[in-house]
Each structure stands twice: as C-alpha cells, then as structure tokens.
Design a protein around this motif. Structure first.
Motif, PDB file in Angstrom:
ATOM      1  N   UNK A  74       0.825  -1.216   0.000  1.00  0.00           N
ATOM      2  CA  UNK A  74       0.000   0.000   0.000  1.00  0.00           C
ATOM      3  C   UNK A  74       0.856   1.261   0.000  1.00  0.00           C
ATOM      4  N   UNK A  75       2.159   1.097  -0.158  1.00  0.00           N
ATOM      5  CA  UNK A  75       3.087   2.220   0.028  1.00  0.00           C
ATOM      6  C   UNK A  75       2.897   3.371  -0.928  1.00  0.00           C
ATOM      7  N   UNK A  76       2.505   3.076  -2.163  1.00  0.00           N
ATOM      8  CA  UNK A  76       2.355   4.161  -3.144  1.00  0.00           C
ATOM      9  C   UNK A  76       0.865   4.388  -3.354  1.00  0.00           C
ATOM     10  N   UNK A  77       0.291   5.205  -2.528  1.00  0.00           N
ATOM     11  CA  UNK A  77      -1.124   5.542  -2.674  1.00  0.00           C
ATOM     12  C   UNK A  77      -1.230   7.059  -2.655  1.00  0.00           C
ATOM     13  N   UNK A  78      -2.017   7.609  -3.545  1.00  0.00           N
ATOM     14  CA  UNK A  78      -2.074   9.075  -3.640  1.00  0.00           C
ATOM     15  C   UNK A  78      -2.511   9.738  -2.340  1.00  0.00           C
ATOM     16  N   UNK A  79      -3.465   9.080  -1.652  1.00  0.00           N
ATOM     17  CA  UNK A  79      -4.064   9.789  -0.515  1.00  0.00           C
ATOM     18  C   UNK A  79      -3.526   9.323   0.837  1.00  0.00           C
ATOM     19  N   UNK A  80      -2.551   8.404   0.823  1.00  0.00           N
ATOM     20  CA  UNK A  80      -2.161   7.813   2.106  1.00  0.00           C
ATOM     21  C   UNK A  80      -1.133   8.664   2.838  1.00  0.00           C
ATOM     22  N   UNK A  81      -1.331   8.803   4.138  1.00  0.00           N
ATOM     23  CA  UNK A  81      -0.307   9.399   4.987  1.00  0.00           C
ATOM     24  C   UNK A  81       0.306   8.286   5.826  1.00  0.00           C
ATOM     25  N   UNK A  82       1.298   8.631   6.623  1.00  0.00           N
ATOM     26  CA  UNK A  82       2.051   7.602   7.344  1.00  0.00           C
ATOM     27  C   UNK A  82       1.159   6.835   8.317  1.00  0.00           C
ATOM     28  N   UNK A  83       0.323   7.564   9.065  1.00  0.00           N
ATOM     29  CA  UNK A  83      -0.532   6.893  10.059  1.00  0.00           C
ATOM     30  C   UNK A  83      -1.629   6.080   9.380  1.00  0.00           C
ATOM     31  N   UNK A  84      -2.241   6.700   8.372  1.00  0.00           N
ATOM     32  CA  UNK A  84      -3.328   6.010   7.652  1.00  0.00           C
ATOM     33  C   UNK A  84      -2.825   4.731   7.016  1.00  0.00           C
ATOM     34  N   UNK A  85      -1.620   4.806   6.496  1.00  0.00           N
ATOM     35  CA  UNK A  85      -1.013   3.625   5.869  1.00  0.00           C
ATOM     36  C   UNK A  85      -0.834   2.506   6.891  1.00  0.00           C
ATOM     37  N   UNK A  86      -0.375   2.862   8.079  1.00  0.00           N
ATOM     38  CA  UNK A  86      -0.182   1.873   9.134  1.00  0.00           C
ATOM     39  C   UNK A  86      -1.505   1.225   9.527  1.00  0.00           C
ATOM     40  N   UNK A  87      -2.560   2.057   9.648  1.00  0.00           N
ATOM     41  CA  UNK A  87      -3.883   1.510  10.047  1.00  0.00           C
ATOM     42  C   UNK A  87      -4.399   0.529   8.999  1.00  0.00           C
ATOM     43  N   UNK A  88      -4.274   0.902   7.721  1.00  0.00           N
ATOM     44  CA  UNK A  88      -4.779   0.025   6.655  1.00  0.00           C
ATOM     45  C   UNK A  88      -3.977  -1.276   6.618  1.00  0.00           C
ATOM     46  N   UNK A  89      -2.661  -1.141   6.761  1.00  0.00           N
ATOM     47  CA  UNK A  89      -1.816  -2.349   6.724  1.00  0.00           C
ATOM     48  C   UNK A  89      -2.150  -3.281   7.878  1.00  0.00           C
ATOM     49  N   UNK A  90      -2.405  -2.709   9.057  1.00  0.00           N
ATOM     50  CA  UNK A  90      -2.727  -3.534  10.226  1.00  0.00           C
ATOM     51  C   UNK A  90      -4.070  -4.222  10.031  1.00  0.00           C
ATOM     52  N   UNK A  91      -5.050  -3.473   9.486  1.00  0.00           N
ATOM     53  CA  UNK A  91      -6.384  -4.071   9.280  1.00  0.00           C
ATOM     54  C   UNK A  91      -6.301  -5.242   8.303  1.00  0.00           C
ATOM     55  N   UNK A  92      -5.550  -5.052   7.210  1.00  0.00           N
ATOM     56  CA  UNK A  92      -5.455  -6.119   6.209  1.00  0.00           C
ATOM     57  C   UNK A  92      -4.608  -7.294   6.712  1.00  0.00           C
TER      58      UNK A  92
END
Lengths: 557, 49
Positions: free
Chosen positions: A146-164
C-alpha cells in the motif's frame, strides 16, 4: 461485514499462491525493472558490506559509514518494491499505471523510511516468539503493497496495513508455511549451482578456482550470505505478489473492485454492450426478454463458430503435452495385427510412414519458402510490371522458378552428399602417418632440464659429444644426468622437479641401503657435480672419467 | 512545522536502520577471521592436511 461472510470469501492459500505466480508471469517489464532497481543495489550493498566486515583489515573504520549506506539502500529498496507492488496492483485491477507525481514519490519515501526499518528488529523478535510472526510479516508486507497511494499518509497507511494483516490468518500462515518449505529448496538449488558451475568451468575450459581446489572453500560466511541473498531474490517477488493479492481481495470486500475486474475480463470487446444487460439480469433489476438473450447469443456465435472451436480443441488435445491427460486405450482389435512380430512390423511401418509424412511436410514447407523467396527476388530484380507483362500468368513465371528451386535443392543435396561421403571415407580409412622416431636433444645449459628427458645411454652419448666439442662442463652435467636416469630406472629414486641432488641422495640411502657401493658411487657423483656445476671447481677429463667410472660401478650393482 | 512532523518519523526510521546495520557490522567484526574464511573447519577436521 460479518466474520462469516469474510471467511466465506477467503481464497485458499494455494490458490492465492498460484495466482501470485500467474501475476508475476504476466507482470510487465516495467514492474520487474522497478523491483530490480530497488532490490539489486541493496543486495549487492549488503553482500559488499558483509564481505568488507568479514575480511578487510581496516573494516572497523568503515563499519559506521557502510551501515549508513546500507540503511539508505534499504529505504531505496523498500520504495522501489512499493512501486513494484503498485504496478502489480494496477495489473490486477486492469487499469493503466498513471505517472507518479513528485508528491507521491516523496510521500512513499517518507512512509517507507518511517515504517520499514522497524521490521529489521520486529521480524526477528516475532520469529523468536514464533506465534505473531505471520501477522507482523503481513503488516510490513502490506505497508510495501500500500506504500504508493495518492491519498495515504504515514498513520493512515499503518492503520490500513494492520487491518489487512488481520484478515484470513489461516490462509496467511498456510502460505507462509509453504513458502518456508520452498525456501530451503531454493537455497539448495543455489548451492548446487555454486558447486556445479566452477566444476563445469574447470571441466570445459580448465579454469581453476578456489572452489575447485578444495571443498572447504565453500565453508565461509560470505558464501552463506550469498546463498541467503540469492534465496531472498528468488522468493521475495512471490511473497510480494501474494500480499498484493491479499490486499486486493481484502480491500475488495469493501469496494467490490474484484467483481468489477472479473466482469471486465469476462466481457469480450464485442459484447461490452450486453454486459450491463447481463448485470441487470443477475441483480433482478430488469427482466431480460428472450430476444435480447438470443441477440447476445447470436453475437457470441458470430465470434467463434462451434465447428471451428471443436477443431481447435481437437488439435490442441492431440499435442503430446496433453496426451498424459487422456486414458490409455488399446487400439481396436481389427486395426492391430495379431502376434508380436506382425505387430512390430506394423508399428515400424506406421512409424516410418509418419516420419515420411513429416519429412514430406517439411520439404514442402522448405520448397514453398524457396519459391516465395525466388519470386520476391524476381520481382525485385525485374520489377513486378515487367514480369506481369512478359509472363502470361503467374504459373508461367513460377514454372522456371520452380525449376530453379529444384536445381538449387539438388545442388544443396549433392553438396551434402559429397560432404557426408568425405566424412565417411575419412572415418573408414585408417590414418597411416609415416613417422620416424625423433629424439629432441635437451639443452644442457637449461637449468630446467630433467634426467627423465633421455634414457641413460642417450645421456652418455650426449656427454661424449660434448667432450668431443670441448664442452667439459656440459659433458659433466650429461654424465650426472645419466647416473640419475639410471638410478631412477632402477626405481631407487623418483624424479621430481622440486627435489634437490641431496634429496635424491637421501632417497637412495633409504631405498638402496643394502647396496653400499651404489650409495658411495652416487654420493661421490653428487659431490663432484655440485662442486663443478654450482661451484668453481675446474672440470677436467679426469673428473669426467671419475664420474663415468662411478656410473659403471652403479650399473654393475 | 507540518513538514517537520512528516519528515521526523522517516529520519528516525533511517537512524534505526543505520543503528541496526551498524550492529550487524559489529557482530561480523567480532566473529573470528577463521570462521569467516572457513579455515576453522580445516583445523577441526583431521583429514585436511
């Protein structure tokens, strides 16, 4: 979304791994270039750092600098792996890959640099504890995906990665188990390659290396690190593709993107108009009448004719690679003749007939290719207009060309026959080479001349020649070599370039200790020779006579 | 200030990676050369001259 629904939609680990392999095979070169651009520099830097730290004498001074370069290479690798995964996701979703903006590059770099270094410490810790390893690895791999996403920030990226990462744990652990079984096999293959390649190089080209001299050369830490790095390079893309698929399926639970992709793939270009109708029919939103379905069916039948499809399927199924799927069936009794011999003759005849047909097909293809070539050449040389004007028809022009092609084929066949005949004659005729025994005269002034280059009689003859020419010093050496050749022939010493005269003397003392006459005569010869050849003692005819007399004493024993 | 908040975790992450790789380098340095070069196995085996 309920847990049951989530579990029901969970794809199997094996299925997902197969899909991952498929996705990797379909991956465009740009995706692989992204992976290589990031991973290869890190792997090379890692191996360099490892070798430097394990071998260099002043490695202490370079440890901190090397570690910093390696840390930068690590972030660089993670960034490009994220781009690789992004391209794989785009391929999976069937969309074109948009160009990354500068802001996206920066965001991805910062996110990867912020999260990924933690894996270097958390993954080993999780592995030690064993249980949470699957979740921790999934979390960090999801961060890459999920590292290259237009709208992702550092925290949001961590939350999505943890959920998945929490999705489908059974599937995740099973896939990791399969990959962990695969890893030793990949490593074993690499080790085999590292062992075999130097051996082949020595066998084929005579290239010696550390690895061909001793098996112990493999037991160093750099070799182990290289095998580990190779295993990582072999399996990591598969791991990435697996987590790309997991993330895609996991996110599709909310977005339904996988359904859209399936529908897009299922719809051929000509049927794009009927897909919305089909969708409405499936959802029950709009009743479809028989005429519409019939029209769609007519469109489909217009694309592929059933007879053509059947023929294509038959052709494919007749290929050898699919034969193993078909049951083994004995031919009907009336087709196969009775008896072993009759069956054998029949099979051989059938085989020869099939070979003949194949050869005929090939010959026809070659002939047609030659004819086309000749026609093209004719058109180029004479121009199409002229040919058409001169020749009453294509057949009229093709006639001489056909003759030319036959002539050419006949010439080629004659050439091949002559060539084969010459090879055959050469093999049959025993090669009679008139040869005479030629004995090379060693150069007595050369220090590398060895006693086994001539028999002792030849050395004696050479010594007499040197005496006749007045070269007494060289005659002395020839006489000494004669005595050495004699004791070697009697197997009292073994000649070797690295042995000194004293070594021969000691060897003789061991092997011919029951012959004191030999020991004293040879010992005297060694002393006389060393004094005159290496020292400043004059060589006179008396010296030579003494040496020859000693040789005769040795021979008499 | 917002930019600093965005960059700070990345810098910290890079520092963490640096420290960890430095630790790996120190471990490699601490291991004896005989192990790195594989000669330790020569002495362990009586077959090797």
């Amino acid at each position: 979304m309920t847990r049951n629904l989530r579990n029901a939609s969970a794809p199997g680990a094996l299925e997902l791994l197969e899909l991952a392999v498929h996705e990797l095979r379909q991956a465009p070169p740009a995706a692989w270039a992204s992976y290589g651009a990031g991973t290869l520099p890190f792997v090379l830097a890692f191996l360099y750092f490892w070798t430097d730290m394990s071998r260099s004498s002043d490695a202490w001074a370079r440890c901190a600098g090397g570690a910093f370069v390696l840390a930068c290479a690590f972030v660089w690798m993670k960034l490009w792996q994220a781009v690789f995964c992004w391209r794989l996701r785009a391929q999976l979703a069937g969309r074109t890959v948009p160009r990354l903006t500068g802001r996206q590059w920066l965001g991805a770099t910062l996110a990867q640099a912020a999260w990924q270094p933690a894996r270097l410490i958390l993954l080993p810790l999780a592995l030690l504890m064993a249980l949470p390893f699957g979740w921790v690895l999934a979390f960090f791999e999801n961060l890459t995906v999920l590292g290259v996403e237009p709208e992702s920030d550092v925290r949001g990226l961590g939350r999505r990665a943890a959920r998945l990462a929490g999705l489908w744990p059974g599937q995740n652990h099973l896939a990791l188990g399969i990959l962990s079984l695969l890893a030793p096999l990949v490593a074993l293959n690499l080790v085999a390659a590292f062992v075999l390649v130097p051996a082949w190089l020595r066998m084929l080209f005579g290239l010696e290396s550390e690895f061909t001299r001793s098996w112990w050369a493999y037991l160093n830490t750099t070799f182990v690190a290289a095998c580990g790095a190779g295993t990582f390079l072999g399996l990591d893309p598969l791991l990435k593709a697996f987590y790309v698929l997991r993330c895609f399926r996991g996110e599709s639970l909310r977005s339904g993107e996988d359904l859209r992709v399936e529908l897009r793939r299922a719809a051929p270009a000509g049927l794009s108009g009927s897909i919305p109708l089909l969708l409405f029919a499936l959802l029950g939103a709009s009743p479809l009448n028989a005429a519409q379905v019939g029209a769609a069916g007519a469109d489909r039948s217009a694309l592929v004719q059933p007879a053509e499809l059947d023929r294509a399927i038959d052709q494919v199924l007749q290929r050898r690679e699919f034969e193993w799927r078909l049951p083994r069936e004995a031919p009907p009794a009336n087709v196969r003749p009775e008896g072993f011999l009759a069956g054998l003759v029949d099979d051989v005849a059938n085989t020869l007939r099939r070979w003949g047909e194949t050869l005929g097909r090939w010959a026809r293809a070659v002939f047609e290719a030659l004819r086309d070539l000749a026609e093209k050449l004719g058109r180029r040389l004479f121009g199409s207009g002229r040919i058409e004007a001169d020749a009453p028809s294509t057949e009229g022009w093709a006639g001489p060309l056909r003759g030319l092609a036959w002539l050419f084929l006949a010439a080629v066949a004659c050439g091949l026959a002559i060539f084969a005949g010459r090879i055959w004659r050469r093999r049959r005729r025993p090669s009679m080479v008139a040869s005479a025994e030629v004995t090379a005269v060693p150069d007595l002034t050369d220090e590398s001349v060895a006693a086994d280059e001539l028999p002792e009689d030849e050395w004696l003859r050479l010594a007499r020649e040197q005496v006749a020419q007045g070269a007494l010093r060289l005659a002395l050496r020839a006489l000494y070599l004669a005595s050495l050749a004699h004791v070697a022939r009697r197997e009292w010493v073994t000649l070797a370039k690295y042995k000194s005269n004293r070594d021969y003397e000691r060897e003789l003392q061991r092997r011919a200790r029951e012959r004191p006459d030999v020991l004293s005569a040879f010992g005297e010869n060694v002393t006389v020779f060393d004094r005159s050849w290496y020292g400043l003692h004059e060589v006179s005819t008396e010296t030579l006579a003494r040496l020859e007399a000693n040789l005769e004493r040795i021979r008499a024993c | 200030m917002q930019g600093l908040v965005a960059v700070l975790p990345a810098v910290l992450g890079l520092l963490l990676a640096w420290v960890l790789f430095y630790g790996l380098g120190r471990v490699l340095l601490q291991l004896p050369s005989a192990l790195h070069e594989g000669t330790i196995w020569h002495t362990a085996s009586p077959e090797v001259p």
